[in-house]
Design a protein around this motif. Structure first.
Motif, short mmCIF file in Angstrom:
data_model
loop_
_atom_site.label_atom_id
_atom_site.label_comp_id
_atom_site.label_asym_id
_atom_site.label_seq_id
_atom_site.Cartn_x
_atom_site.Cartn_y
_atom_site.Cartn_z
N UNK A 1 0.84 -1.21 0.00
CA UNK A 1 0.00 0.00 0.00
C UNK A 1 0.87 1.25 0.00
N UNK A 2 1.94 1.24 0.78
CA UNK A 2 2.86 2.39 0.81
C UNK A 2 3.53 2.57 -0.54
N UNK A 3 3.98 1.48 -1.14
CA UNK A 3 4.63 1.55 -2.45
C UNK A 3 3.68 2.13 -3.50
N UNK A 4 2.46 1.65 -3.52
CA UNK A 4 1.46 2.13 -4.48
C UNK A 4 1.22 3.62 -4.30
N UNK A 5 1.02 4.05 -3.05
CA UNK A 5 0.74 5.46 -2.77
C UNK A 5 1.92 6.36 -3.11
N UNK A 6 3.12 5.97 -2.69
CA UNK A 6 4.29 6.82 -2.95
C UNK A 6 4.64 6.87 -4.43
N UNK A 7 4.45 5.77 -5.16
CA UNK A 7 4.68 5.81 -6.61
C UNK A 7 3.69 6.73 -7.29
N UNK A 8 2.44 6.68 -6.85
CA UNK A 8 1.42 7.59 -7.39
C UNK A 8 1.79 9.05 -7.10
N UNK A 9 2.21 9.33 -5.88
CA UNK A 9 2.58 10.69 -5.52
C UNK A 9 3.81 11.17 -6.27
N UNK A 10 4.78 10.28 -6.48
CA UNK A 10 5.97 10.68 -7.23
C UNK A 10 5.60 10.97 -8.69
#
Length: 170
Positions: free
Chosen positions: A74-83
């Motif tokens: 979930x963190x990976x998905x969110x941070x990739x989206x934000x980047x």
């Protein structure tokens, strides 16, 4: 009555773009290797939502261990989206781009911001949180993401980005 003007600046070498591949690889590595303490920071600062626990303080070590894989994903998905949102924002109309150079070498500066009364002054300003929020991500994560993306300081030292807030009261 008060007013704030907040400006954010970041810098890239002249004629370079954000290194998305290196930055996304770094985000993936950080998330996949996230410790229990890292996960607690991500939960507490809203990078990872959890329906059961409102705060990482309510997580026991056993509960974090049992749910580590989905929380990391979930963190990976969110941070990739934000980047990705950050990288796209560099071309937005609320971002000013200009060059400091000495012939073939130099830096491209990007700035966004403006007057604010509590909300972010521009969409780009909030999109840049991924490379500015050193206090809302686990220690060193923001620095590692910025470095992987290729951001630099105009003098070659110090932080890759800056935030300046001017305050005036009537």
């Amino acid at each position: 009555m008060g007013a704030d003007m907040t400006l954010r600046s970041l810098y890239l070498p002249t004629r370079h773009t954000i290194n998305r591949t290196a930055a996304t690889d770094t985000i993936r590595r950080l998330c996949r290797q996230a410790t229990a303490d890292d996960l607690r920071v991500l939960i507490d600062h809203g990078w990872v939502a959890d329906e059961v626990h409102s705060s990482a303080d309510t997580w026991t070590d056993e509960a974090l261990s049992a749910r580590a894989a989905p929380l990391r994903l979930a963190a990976e998905t969110e941070l990739l989206h934000l980047f990705d949102r950050f990288a796209r924002s560099l071309g937005h109309r609320d971002v000013i781009r200009y060059r400091f150079d000495n012939g073939d070498e130099g830096i491209d500066a990007y700035q966004t911001g403006g007057l604010s009364s509590g909300d972010d002054p521009t969409d780009a300003h909030s999109a840049w949180d991924i490379v500015f929020d050193t206090g809302r991500l686990p220690d060193t994560w923001t620095d590692q993401i910025r470095a992987a993306a290729g951001l630099l300081h105009p003098w070659g030292t110090g932080p890759a980005v800056t935030t300046v807030t001017f305050r005036a009261w009537a």
